[in-house]
Design a protein around this motif. Structure first.
Motif, PDB file in Angstrom:
ATOM      1  N   LYS B  59      19.604 -16.614  62.497  1.00  0.00           N
ATOM      2  CA  LYS B  59      18.745 -17.749  62.210  1.00  0.00           C
ATOM      3  C   LYS B  59      18.951 -18.248  60.779  1.00  0.00           C
ATOM      4  CE  LYS B  59      14.087 -17.683  61.493  1.00  0.00           C
ATOM      5  NZ  LYS B  59      12.655 -17.621  61.854  1.00  0.00           N
ATOM      6  N   SER B  60      18.992 -17.301  59.855  1.00  0.00           N
ATOM      7  CA  SER B  60      19.084 -17.717  58.451  1.00  0.00           C
ATOM      8  C   SER B  60      20.367 -18.504  58.204  1.00  0.00           C
ATOM      9  CB  SER B  60      19.031 -16.500  57.552  1.00  0.00           C
ATOM     10  OG  SER B  60      20.039 -15.594  57.931  1.00  0.00           O
ATOM     11  N   GLN B  61      21.425 -18.077  58.888  1.00  0.00           N
ATOM     12  CA  GLN B  61      22.693 -18.782  58.692  1.00  0.00           C
ATOM     13  C   GLN B  61      22.615 -20.198  59.253  1.00  0.00           C
ATOM     14  OE1 GLN B  61      26.093 -16.958  60.553  1.00  0.00           O
ATOM     15  NE2 GLN B  61      27.369 -18.699  59.953  1.00  0.00           N
ATOM     16  N   VAL B  62      22.007 -20.312  60.436  1.00  0.00           N
ATOM     17  CA  VAL B  62      21.879 -21.633  61.044  1.00  0.00           C
ATOM     18  C   VAL B  62      21.055 -22.543  60.133  1.00  0.00           C
ATOM     19  CG1 VAL B  62      20.974 -22.903  63.014  1.00  0.00           C
ATOM     20  CG2 VAL B  62      22.130 -20.727  63.366  1.00  0.00           C
ATOM     21  N   LEU B  63      19.975 -22.007  59.594  1.00  0.00           N
ATOM     22  CA  LEU B  63      19.133 -22.816  58.719  1.00  0.00           C
ATOM     23  C   LEU B  63      19.921 -23.286  57.498  1.00  0.00           C
ATOM     24  CD1 LEU B  63      15.761 -20.859  58.910  1.00  0.00           C
ATOM     25  CD2 LEU B  63      16.297 -23.082  59.903  1.00  0.00           C
ATOM     26  N   GLN B  64      20.733 -22.389  56.975  1.00  0.00           N
ATOM     27  CA  GLN B  64      21.604 -22.748  55.851  1.00  0.00           C
ATOM     28  C   GLN B  64      22.503 -23.928  56.210  1.00  0.00           C
ATOM     29  OE1 GLN B  64      22.858 -21.452  52.687  1.00  0.00           O
ATOM     30  NE2 GLN B  64      20.684 -20.943  52.571  1.00  0.00           N
ATOM     31  N   GLU B  65      23.118 -23.795  57.401  1.00  0.00           N
ATOM     32  CA  GLU B  65      24.071 -24.820  57.820  1.00  0.00           C
ATOM     33  C   GLU B  65      23.423 -26.181  57.978  1.00  0.00           C
ATOM     34  OE1 GLU B  65      26.368 -23.698  61.290  1.00  0.00           O
ATOM     35  OE2 GLU B  65      26.512 -21.638  60.559  1.00  0.00           O
ATOM     36  N   CYS B  66      22.094 -26.198  58.153  1.00  0.00           N
ATOM     37  CA  CYS B  66      21.408 -27.475  58.352  1.00  0.00           C
ATOM     38  C   CYS B  66      21.584 -28.417  57.166  1.00  0.00           C
ATOM     39  CB  CYS B  66      19.923 -27.248  58.615  1.00  0.00           C
ATOM     40  SG  CYS B  66      19.619 -26.664  60.269  1.00  0.00           S
ATOM     41  N   ARG B  67      22.158 -27.907  56.081  1.00  0.00           N
ATOM     42  CA  ARG B  67      22.448 -28.779  54.942  1.00  0.00           C
ATOM     43  C   ARG B  67      23.327 -29.960  55.337  1.00  0.00           C
ATOM     44  NH1 ARG B  67      24.455 -24.460  50.815  1.00  0.00           N
ATOM     45  NH2 ARG B  67      25.749 -24.315  52.652  1.00  0.00           N
ATOM     46  N   VAL B  68      24.189 -29.733  56.330  1.00  0.00           N
ATOM     47  CA  VAL B  68      25.123 -30.807  56.684  1.00  0.00           C
ATOM     48  C   VAL B  68      24.403 -32.057  57.159  1.00  0.00           C
ATOM     49  CG1 VAL B  68      26.924 -29.175  57.323  1.00  0.00           C
ATOM     50  CG2 VAL B  68      25.463 -30.141  59.099  1.00  0.00           C
ATOM     51  N   PHE B  69      23.132 -31.900  57.584  1.00  0.00           N
ATOM     52  CA  PHE B  69      22.373 -33.074  58.024  1.00  0.00           C
ATOM     53  C   PHE B  69      22.147 -34.050  56.861  1.00  0.00           C
ATOM     54  CE2 PHE B  69      20.137 -30.272  61.415  1.00  0.00           C
ATOM     55  CZ  PHE B  69      21.238 -30.392  62.235  1.00  0.00           C
ATOM     56  N   ASN B  70      22.163 -33.531  55.625  1.00  0.00           N
ATOM     57  CA  ASN B  70      21.856 -34.374  54.474  1.00  0.00           C
ATOM     58  C   ASN B  70      23.101 -35.008  53.860  1.00  0.00           C
ATOM     59  OD1 ASN B  70      19.153 -33.638  54.631  1.00  0.00           O
ATOM     60  ND2 ASN B  70      19.550 -31.759  53.474  1.00  0.00           N
ATOM     61  N   ASP B  71      24.241 -34.567  54.317  1.00  0.00           N
ATOM     62  CA  ASP B  71      25.488 -35.008  53.702  1.00  0.00           C
ATOM     63  C   ASP B  71      25.656 -36.522  53.828  1.00  0.00           C
ATOM     64  OD1 ASP B  71      28.020 -35.261  52.756  1.00  0.00           O
ATOM     65  OD2 ASP B  71      28.720 -33.401  53.723  1.00  0.00           O
ATOM     66  N   PRO B  72      25.900 -37.206  52.714  1.00  0.00           N
ATOM     67  CA  PRO B  72      26.132 -38.654  52.819  1.00  0.00           C
ATOM     68  C   PRO B  72      27.377 -38.964  53.652  1.00  0.00           C
ATOM     69  CG  PRO B  72      25.766 -37.998  50.545  1.00  0.00           C
ATOM     70  CD  PRO B  72      25.908 -36.739  51.336  1.00  0.00           C
ATOM     71  N   GLN B  73      28.389 -38.094  53.583  1.00  0.00           N
ATOM     72  CA  GLN B  73      29.585 -38.297  54.414  1.00  0.00           C
ATOM     73  C   GLN B  73      29.382 -37.528  55.709  1.00  0.00           C
ATOM     74  OE1 GLN B  73      31.662 -40.298  52.739  1.00  0.00           O
ATOM     75  NE2 GLN B  73      30.296 -40.069  50.992  1.00  0.00           N
ATOM     76  N   LEU B  74      28.500 -38.052  56.564  1.00  0.00           N
ATOM     77  CA  LEU B  74      28.063 -37.320  57.745  1.00  0.00           C
ATOM     78  C   LEU B  74      29.213 -37.017  58.694  1.00  0.00           C
ATOM     79  CD1 LEU B  74      25.176 -36.502  58.423  1.00  0.00           C
ATOM     80  CD2 LEU B  74      25.162 -38.399  60.042  1.00  0.00           C
ATOM     81  N   ASN B  75      29.251 -35.774  59.172  1.00  0.00           N
ATOM     82  CA  ASN B  75      30.246 -35.398  60.170  1.00  0.00           C
ATOM     83  C   ASN B  75      29.534 -35.201  61.511  1.00  0.00           C
ATOM     84  OD1 ASN B  75      31.962 -34.097  61.895  1.00  0.00           O
ATOM     85  ND2 ASN B  75      32.907 -32.848  60.289  1.00  0.00           N
ATOM     86  N   PRO B  76      29.571 -36.221  62.384  1.00  0.00           N
ATOM     87  CA  PRO B  76      28.786 -36.174  63.616  1.00  0.00           C
ATOM     88  C   PRO B  76      29.120 -34.969  64.485  1.00  0.00           C
ATOM     89  CG  PRO B  76      29.745 -38.343  63.310  1.00  0.00           C
ATOM     90  CD  PRO B  76      30.359 -37.455  62.283  1.00  0.00           C
ATOM     91  N   ARG B  77      30.388 -34.627  64.521  1.00  0.00           N
ATOM     92  CA  ARG B  77      30.801 -33.546  65.396  1.00  0.00           C
ATOM     93  C   ARG B  77      30.210 -32.222  64.947  1.00  0.00           C
ATOM     94  NH1 ARG B  77      36.323 -32.905  68.236  1.00  0.00           N
ATOM     95  NH2 ARG B  77      36.544 -30.639  68.224  1.00  0.00           N
ATOM     96  N   LEU B  78      30.257 -31.989  63.651  1.00  0.00           N
ATOM     97  CA  LEU B  78      29.699 -30.767  63.093  1.00  0.00           C
ATOM     98  C   LEU B  78      28.187 -30.708  63.356  1.00  0.00           C
ATOM     99  CD1 LEU B  78      31.245 -28.634  61.519  1.00  0.00           C
ATOM    100  CD2 LEU B  78      30.264 -29.590  59.419  1.00  0.00           C
ATOM    101  N   CYS B  79      27.542 -31.855  63.167  1.00  0.00           N
ATOM    102  CA  CYS B  79      26.095 -31.911  63.357  1.00  0.00           C
ATOM    103  C   CYS B  79      25.727 -31.605  64.812  1.00  0.00           C
ATOM    104  CB  CYS B  79      25.548 -33.276  62.979  1.00  0.00           C
ATOM    105  SG  CYS B  79      25.662 -33.609  61.226  1.00  0.00           S
ATOM    106  N   ALA B  80      26.488 -32.169  65.744  1.00  0.00           N
ATOM    107  CA  ALA B  80      26.206 -31.940  67.161  1.00  0.00           C
ATOM    108  C   ALA B  80      26.360 -30.466  67.499  1.00  0.00           C
ATOM    109  CB  ALA B  80      27.134 -32.783  68.020  1.00  0.00           C
ATOM    110  N   GLN B  81      27.379 -29.838  66.945  1.00  0.00           N
ATOM    111  CA  GLN B  81      27.564 -28.399  67.170  1.00  0.00           C
ATOM    112  C   GLN B  81      26.379 -27.613  66.655  1.00  0.00           C
ATOM    113  OE1 GLN B  81      31.186 -27.350  65.248  1.00  0.00           O
ATOM    114  NE2 GLN B  81      32.433 -28.561  66.656  1.00  0.00           N
TER     115      GLN B  81
END
Ligand SMILES: Nc1nc2c(ncn2[C@@H]2O[C@H](COP(=O)(O)OP(=O)(O)O)[C@@H](O)[C@H]2O)c(=O)[nH]1
Ligand SMILES: [Mg+2]
Lengths: 185, 939
Positions: B59-81
Motif C-alpha cells: 500500500k505504501s508504495q502505491v500511495l507513493q506512486e500516486c505522485r504521478v497524478f500531479n505531474d504536469p507532463q502527465l503520462n496517461p498510461r502510467l496513471c491508468a496502470q
C-alpha cells in the motif's frame, strides 16, 4: 499516445506543457478569463457559475496550458489546496470593483501563500473588470492586498478586461516567461 | 468491464463494453509487466506457475506512486496502470485511511485533464470505489456534468453512472440540477448511455423518488427500444416507479402481455410482476384469465430462461390447481432430460418444492427423476431423490434412502439439509416409517457436518418427538447420544431443555439423568448451566428421583461459573423445600418456575425487584405485582413484531422448502409466524393468569383489503380464556388515530365475558399497531359470530411527518368491521397419529357421531380444503389430495380437543353435481358430547 507523438516529444517539436491553477473569489471572472484565452471555436458562449472545478486547455506563448479553473464559492475554497501540488503557475483573479470583499480575497491569498506546496511558483494577479467605472487600479490592489510583502516568489499584477481580452496578452506573456524558466525536464 | 458488471450479458450492442473490456485487460497486462519488471511480483519467477501480477503489492508504495497524478507532463498510461493497482488493492480488502483516500481522490480528479479514453474509464471506476466524503465529492460535479454532455458515448454513459452514484450517496436534492440531462440520456440512441441512465435511475429512485417519477414518459419510450438490455432495465424502472400503485402495475402488465417484448430477461421480469399481481389477488377469488393465459403462453417461448421462469411462476401460484400445474410440469419434465445441468437442476428444484403440496401432479415425472438419482451432479441427484421421496409410495422409501446414503458424504451441507427436510415431511406422511427414518437421522448425526446441517437434523428429531408419540423415546435417546459429543453449544442447550420437559414423562426417566449429568462434568459453562436446569426439571416433576437430583445438584455448588452455581443453589433449596412443603418462589410454584417461561419480561421483573429492595415491605415479593411501563410494553410489542416479520420473511424466502406444508394444512407457516407475538402475549402482566396457550388461529381479516383502516384478528385460545389480538393499520396519511379499540357485541353469543381490554394508544399512518381483548369463557367452547366495531379518536396529522397536529383536538369516530367468527376449529389442535386405523378401531364406536351434509363446492379439492380449515384437524396418511378426476374421496383427520381429548374423523366425499359435494362425517372421541360438538359445527 502513439509512436509519433512520443518521437516528437523527444525531438522537442511539440509544445511544452504547463499546469496552471486559476483561483480567486466567486464572480471575479476566472471562467470568463479562461474562456477568453481559449481558441474561439471551443469557447463557450454562455457561462454558468462553476461547480467544483473545470479543466481547460489552450496554447499561448509557445506553451500548452492546462488550467484548473477552480470554483470560488465559499464551500469549495478549502478544496483549492488539494490542487497546489506540482503546479507550474498560479493565476489569482481579483474583482477590482468588489472593494467590500477585497479583504476576503486577501485572507484566501494569505492561506495560499502559507501553504507548503506553493513554493517558488510564479503568481499572476489579475485585477479584473477594469472596464467598470468603480474599478480599483492595480496599484490600489497591491496596497490593499499587501502584495509587496511577497518576496520569496515571482509575482506580477495586470489590469484586465475578460470581456474584451484587454490586458490578458501582456499578463500571460509574463507568466509564460516565468514558467519557461522554471520548467524542469 | 463496467458495463459487464451492472448488466447481464446480451448479445447485441456489446461492442461498447467489449472494447472497454479489452482495454481494461490490456491495462492489467501493462500494470503486470511493470510490476514484474520492478521486482514487485515478490518471490522467484517460475515459468510454470501463474502469479497474480499484483502479488505482494504494498500500500505504501502505491500511495507513493500516486505522485504521478500531479505531474504536469502527465503520462496517461502510467496513471491508468496505477489506478488498476489501486482498484486491485481495494478489491483485496485493503483499507485506506480518510486522508489517504482523500489524497488519492484529489489526485485522480486532476487526471480529467487527459484526453485519453482508457484513462478516463479508469477514473470513473476508481471514483466510485473511493467513497469520497460529501464535502469533497462536489468538486467533480461540474466536470462530470460536462462529460454527461460529451459527444463521446463512453464519457456520457460512465459520467452518468458516477454522478448518479455520488448524488445518491451525498445529496439527493442535487438531482434537480442534472434532471434535464438524465431525462435526455434515458432515451439516448446509444444503448450503453440509455442503459446507464436507467440503471442509475433505479439507484436514485431509492433516495429521490419524487424526481425520478417525473420521467415516466421517457422510461415508457425506452421500453420500446430495439435494444434488449435497455428494454430490460426500462421495465425494471417502470415497475419501481409504479410499484405503489397496484392498478398501474396491473395496467403495465396487461398491456405488455398483449404486445410481447423481445428481451428474454425483460420477459422474465414481466413474469415475476405478473406472478406478484396474481399472488396479491390471492387464491380466494377467480383467477385473472388473461394473466394465467400469459403465463401459460410463456411456456412456448423460444428461450429456456423464459420457459423456466414461467413454469416456476405457475408452480408457485397460490392455491394452484392440478389443471393449472400440468402444462408447467410438462415443460419441467422436458428440462429434466436436458443435457444442460442448469436446466436439470432448475427443474428438479422446482419440482422438489411443489412435490409436497401436489404429489399427484409431480408423479408423471417420476420416471425421469429416477433417471437422475445417479446424476454426476450430486445436487441434481439429491433433489431428484428427495422429490421422489415426497411423491413416492411408502414402499419406495427404503430403496431411495439407501441410494442417498451412497453419496451423502459427497454432497454439500446445503443439500444435506434438503435431504433432512425431505425426511421430515416423510415422517409426517408415513408415520409408520419413523423407525427407519429415525435410524437414518441418527446416522447422519454421527457424521461430520456444519452447524446448519446439524441443527436441521436436531430440529427434525424434535419435531418428530412432538408429532409422533411413538417416536419420542427413540428420538430422545438419539439426542442424548448426540450431546455426548456435540461441539455446538446452542444445540446442546436446546436439547437439554427438551430432555428436561419430555424426559420425566417417559417410561424410564432415570436413564436420561446420566447423559445430562455428564454435561455438568464435561462441558462449558453455558451447557453446564442448561444441564443444571434440566436436572431441576426432573426433580420438580418426579418425587421419587428428587433426592438423588438434589445430591447431584449439591455437587454443582462448587462450580467455578457464577451462573451455574446460582442455578444450582436456587434449585437445590427449591427441591429441598418441596420435600417439606410445596412452597412457591415469589408467587410462582416450583413446577411453573422450572417448566414455563417467566410470566413477565425479565426487564420488568428486574425493575420491580430493584424497587422492592429499595423500599422493602412486609408483604413478600410476588411476580403478580410486577407492572410494565408503557414504554416497556411498546418495546416488547415492537420486538415481537420484528421477530415475526423476520420469520415470515424467512419463510417466504425459503419458498416453503424448509417448512414443507402438509396438504391441507396451509396454516402452518402462518401459525409459526404468530408464535413470536404469542410469546410476547405471555409477558403482558394482565394476561399472566391465563396459563399455557392451547392454540392460535390464523389471522382473520375484518376489513376488505385497501380500505381506510385495516384490521385482522388472531384468536389465541387458553384453558378458560380467549385472547383476541387485533392487528391494526391506518392507511390515511393525514390522520393520526388514538386509543384504538375494537368494541364487541357479545349479545348473540352466550358464555363470553370481556375481562380485560388493552387499546392501541396511538396508530399513526402506515405503522402497525395492536389492540387486545381478553375474554373469559363461562362455557366450554362458545361458537358464533361476534359483531365488531372499530372505535377511536381521530386527529388531523401532518401529511409528511404523519405526526398529529397540535391544532387538532380530534373527535371520536367509529368504523364498521366484519363479524368475527368463533368456530369449532379454534378449540381444536392438529395432532398427528402414528396409525390412524388402529387409533380408530381402538376408540370404539361408543363416542361416535355420524352426520351427512350436502356442500356447495365445485370440486373435491375445494371441499377438502374448506373442511380441513373448518375442523382445524391434521390430515393423516396423505389423504389430503384426491386422485385426478376422482369422484369420491376419503379424508382421515386427527386432532386434540380443548380438554385434551383425542378426536378422529373420517370424511367421505362424493361429487354429486357440478356445484354440489356430498359429505358423510364420522367423528369419534372418548366423549360423545365432544364428537357431537365437532360434527354439528359443520352444519
Ligand atoms: N464588465 C465585466 N464583467 C466581467 C468581467 N469578467 C467577468 N465579468 C462578469 O462577471 C461575472 C462572473 O464571471 P465568472 O467568469 O463566472 O466568474 P468566476 O466565478 O470567477 O468564474 C459574469 O457575469 C461575467 O460576465 C470583466 O472583465 N468586465
Ligand atoms: Mg467560474
Amino acid at each position: 499516445m502513439g509512436l509519433f507523438s512520443g518521437l516528437f516529444g523527444k525531438l522537442g517539436v511539440s509544445k511544452k506543457k504547463v499546469k496552471v491553477l486559476c483561483v480567486g473569489l466567486d464572480n471575479s471572472g476566472k471562467s470568463s478569463i479562461i474562456n477568453q484565452l481559449k481558441p474561439k471555436k471551443t469557447a463557450a458562449t454562455e457561462l454558468v457559475p462553476t461547480v467544483g472545478f473545470a479543466v481547460e486547455e489552450f496554447a499561448k506563448n509557445n506553451l500548452n496550458f492546462t488550467v484548473f479553473d477552480m470554483s470560488g464559492q465559499g464551500r469549495y475554497r478549502s478544496l483549492w489546496e488539494h490542487y497546489y501540488k506540482d503546479v507550474t503557475g498560479i493565476m489569482f483573479v481579483v474583482d477590482s470593483t468588489d472593494k467590500i470583499r477585497m479583504c476576503v480575497a486577501k485572507d484566501e491569498l494569505d492561506t495560499l501563500l502559507a501553504h507548503a506546496d506553493v513554493r517558488n511558483v510564479p503568481i499572476l494577479f489579475l485585477a479584473n473588470k477594469m472596464d467598470l467605472p468603480l474599478a480599483m487600479t492595480p496599484v490600489d490592489c497591491v496596497a490593499v492586498m499587501e502584495l509587496d510583502r511577497i518576496t520569496d516568489k515571482p509575482w506580477h499584477i495586470s489590469a484586465t478586461n475578460a470581456m474584451t481580452g484587454d490586458g490578458l496578452d501582456e499578463a500571460l506573456t509574463w507568466l509564460a516567461d516565468q514558467m519557461s524558466r522554471s520548467i524542469r525536464y | 468491464m463496467q458495463g459487464g458488471q451492472a448488466l447481464p450479458p446480451v448479445e447485441a450492442q456489446q461492442s461498447d463494453w467489449q472494447t472497454q473490456g479489452s482495454q481494461w485487460l490490456s491495462g492489467v497486462k501493462d500494470a503486470a509487466m511493470s510490476t514484474l519488471a520492478t521486482g514487485g511480483g515478490g518471490g522467484k519467477k517460475d515459468e510454470d506457475e501463474v502469479y497474480s501480477p499484483f502479488l505482494g503489492l504494498e500500500k505504501s508504495q502505491v500511495l507513493q506512486e500516486c505522485r504521478v497524478f500531479n505531474d504536469p507532463q502527465l503520462n496517461p498510461r502510467l496513471c491508468a496502470q496505477l489506478i488498476t493497482k489501486i482498484l486491485y488493492m481495494l478489491g483485496q480488502g485493503e483499507q485506506l485511511s480518510r486522508s489517504e483516500s482523500t489524497s488519492i481522490f484529489f489526485g485522480v480528479t486532476k487526471l480529467f485533464q487527459a484526453k485519453d479514453d482508457h484513462l478516463r474509464r479508469m477514473i470513473y471506476l476508481v471514483m466510485k470505489e473511493l467513497n469520497p466524503s460529501a464535502e469533497e465529492v462536489i468538486i467533480v460535479t461540474a466536470t462530470l456534468t460536462k462529460d454527461m454532455n460529451s459527444k463521446q458515448d463512453l464519457y456520457r454513459a460512465n459520467a452518468i453512472r458516477v454522478l448518479c452514484k455520488i448524488i445518491s450517496m451525498t445529496d439527493p436534492t442535487m438531482l434537480g440540477q442534472i434532471e434535464r440531462h438524465l431525462k435526455q440520456a434515458l432515451v439516448d440512441k446509444n444503448a450503453f448511455v440509455a442503459a446507464s441512465a436507467l440503471v442509475s435511475s433505479i439507484q436514485l429512485i431509492r433516495v429521490n423518488a419524487e424526481v425520478v417519477k417525473r420521467w415516466v414518459n421517457e422510461v415508457q419510450t425506452a421500453l420500446q427500444s430495439d435494444n434488449q438490455t435497455v428494454q430490460y432495465h426500462a421495465l425494471a424502472l417502470l415497475h419501481m416507479i409504479k410499484k405503489q400503485d397496484r392498478l398501474a402495475v396491473n395496467k403495465i402488465v396487461s398491456s405488455l402481455t398483449r404486445t410481447p417484448i423481445k428481451s428474454p430477461l425483460a420477459q422474465c421480469l414481466l413474469i415475476r410482476f405478473v406472478k406478484k399481481v396474481m399472488d396479491e389477488e390471492g387464491g380466494g377469488g377467480e383467477r385473472d384469465r388473461t394473466l394465467l393465459e400469459f403465463l401459460e403462453g410463456t411456456l412456448r417461448h423460444k428461450s429456456d430462461v423464459v420457459i423456466y421462469e414461467g413454469a416456476n411462476a405457475l408452480c408457485g401460484l397460490p392455491n394452484v390447481s392440478q389443471r393449472e400445474l400440468s402444462p408447467a410440469i410438462t415443460v419441467l419434465q422436458l428440462f429434466l432430460c436436458s443435457n444442460k445441468p442448469t436446466l436439470r437442476f432448475a427443474a428438479a428444484r422446482t419440482l422438489n418444492r411443489i412435490a409436497m403440496l401436489h404429489p399427484a401432479a409431480v408423479t408423471p415425472c417420476n420416471m425421469d427423476l429416477e433417471g437422475l438419482i445417479n446424476d454426476a451432479n450430486r445436487s441434481i441427484a439429491t433433489l431428484a431423490i428427495t422429490t421422489l421421496l415426497k411423491t413416492g409410495s411408502e414402499a419406495g422409501v427404503e430403496r431411495l434412502m439407501k441410494q442417498i446414503t451412497t453419496f451423502m458424504s459427497e454432497i454439500a451441507d446445503e443439500f444435506k439439509v434438503i435431504v433432512v427436510d425431505a425426511i421430515r415431511s416423510m415422517c409426517i406422511k408415513f408415520p409408520q416409517k419413523h423407525r427407519l427414518l429415525m435410524t437414518f437421522l441418527s446416522n447422519m448425526l454421527r457424521e461430520e457436518g456444519g452447524f446448519t446441517y446439524k441443527k436441521a437434523i436436531v430440529d427434525t428429531i424434535l419435531e418428530l418427538i412432538a408429532q409422533i408419540p411413538d417416536a419420542k423415546e427413540a428420538g430422545l435417546m438419539n439426542l442424548c447420544e448426540f450431546i455426548e459429543d456435540c461441539e455446538f453449544t446452542p444445540l446442546s442447550t436446546a436439547i437439554l431443555a427438551v430432555l428436561g420437559t419430555e424426559g420425566p414423562a417417559t417410561a424410564e426417566p432415570s436413564s436420561y439423568i446420566r447423559f445430562i449429568y455428564n454435561r455438568v462434568v464435561l462441558e462449558n459453562a453455558t451447557v453446564r448451566a442448561s444441564a443444571v436446569s434440566a436436572l431441576a426439571k426432573f426433580g420438580v416433576q418426579l418425587p421419587q428421583l428428587r433426592s438423588s437430583i438434589v445430591t447431584l445438584l449439591l455437587r454443582c455448588l462448587h462450580d467455578n461459573d457464577d451462573e451455574v452455581r446460582d442455578r444450582a443453589t436456587l434449585y437445590c433449596s427449591m427441591l429441598q423445600k418441596m420435600e417439606v412443603s410445596p412452597d412457591d418462589v415469589f408467587g410462582i410454584g416450583p413446577a411453573q418456575l422450572c417448566l414455563q417461561p417467566l410470566p413477565v419480561p425479565l426487564l420488568a421483573l428486574e425493575h420491580a425487584v430493584a424497587q422492592y429492595l429499595a423500599q422493602p415491605s412486609d408483604e413478600p415479593f410476588s411476580v403478580f405485582n410486577v407492572t410494565m411501563s408503557a414504554e416497556m410494553l411498546a418495546a416488547e410489542r415492537k420486538a415481537a413484531h420484528e421477530q415475526s416479520a423476520a420469520r415470515r420473511k424467512a419463510e417466504n424466502h425459503d419458498g416453503g422448502s424448509r417448512h414443507q406444508m402438509m396438504p391441507g394444512t396451509p396454516g402452518k407457516a402462518a401459525a409459526k409466524a404468530v408464535d413470536a407475538s404469542v410469546d410476547y402475549l405471555a409477558k403482558i402482566p394482565q394476561f399472566a393468569h391465563v396459563g399455557p396457550r392451547f392454540s392460535s388461529s390464523k389471522p382473520a381479516a375484518l376489513t376488505d383489503p385497501e380500505t381506510e383502516y385495516s384490521c385482522a384478528c388472531i384468536k389465541h385460545v387458553y384453558a378458560r380464556h380467549t385472547i383476541l389480538a387485533f392487528e391494526l393499520r391506518n392507511t390515511i396519511d393525514d390522520q393520526y388515530l388514538q386509543d384504538v379499540r375494537v368494541a364487541l357485541d357479545l349479545a348473540g353469543t352466550a358464555g363470553l365475558e370481556v375481562e380485560v381490554e388493552l387499546p392501541c394508544p396511538a396508530l399513526p399512518f402506515g405503522v402497525a399497531g395492536q389492540a387486545f381483548i381478553l375474554l373469559r369463557r363461562t362455557e366450554a367452547a362458545p361458537t358464533g359470530s361476534l359483531g365488531c366495531t372499530l372505535r377511536f379518536r381521530v386527529r388531523e396529522a401532518h401529511a409528511e411527518t404523519h405526526e398529529p397536529l397540535d391544532s387538532s383536538a380530534g373527535y371520536e369516530d367509529e368504523y364498521a368491521l366484519e363479524e368475527l367468527e368463533l368456530a369449532a376449529a379454534d378449540y381444536m389442535k392438529r395432532l398427528m397419529v402414528a396409525d390412524f386405523r388402529a387409533g380408530w378401531e381402538g376408540m370404539g364406536n361408543g363416542g361416535e357421531v355420524i352426520e351427512t351434509f350436502s356442500l356447495t363446492y365445485s370440486g373435491l379439492p375445494e371441499a377438502i380444503r374448506a373442511i380441513v380449515d373448518f375442523l382445524g384437524m391434521e390430515v393423516c396418511e396423505g389423504t389430503g389430495t384426491p386422485q385426478d378426476g376422482a369422484r369420491t374421496h376419503t379424508v382421515l383427520l386427527s386432532g386434540a380437543f380443548l380438554s385434551g381429548a383425542q378426536v378422529l374423523a373420517i370424511v367421505n366425499l362424493r361429487t354429486e353435481s357440478a356445484k354440489q359435494v356430498g359429505m358423510r362425517l364420522s367423528v369419534r372421541s372418548a366423549d360423545k358430547e365432544i364428537s357431537q360438538f365437532v360434527a354439528s359445527c359443520v352444519a
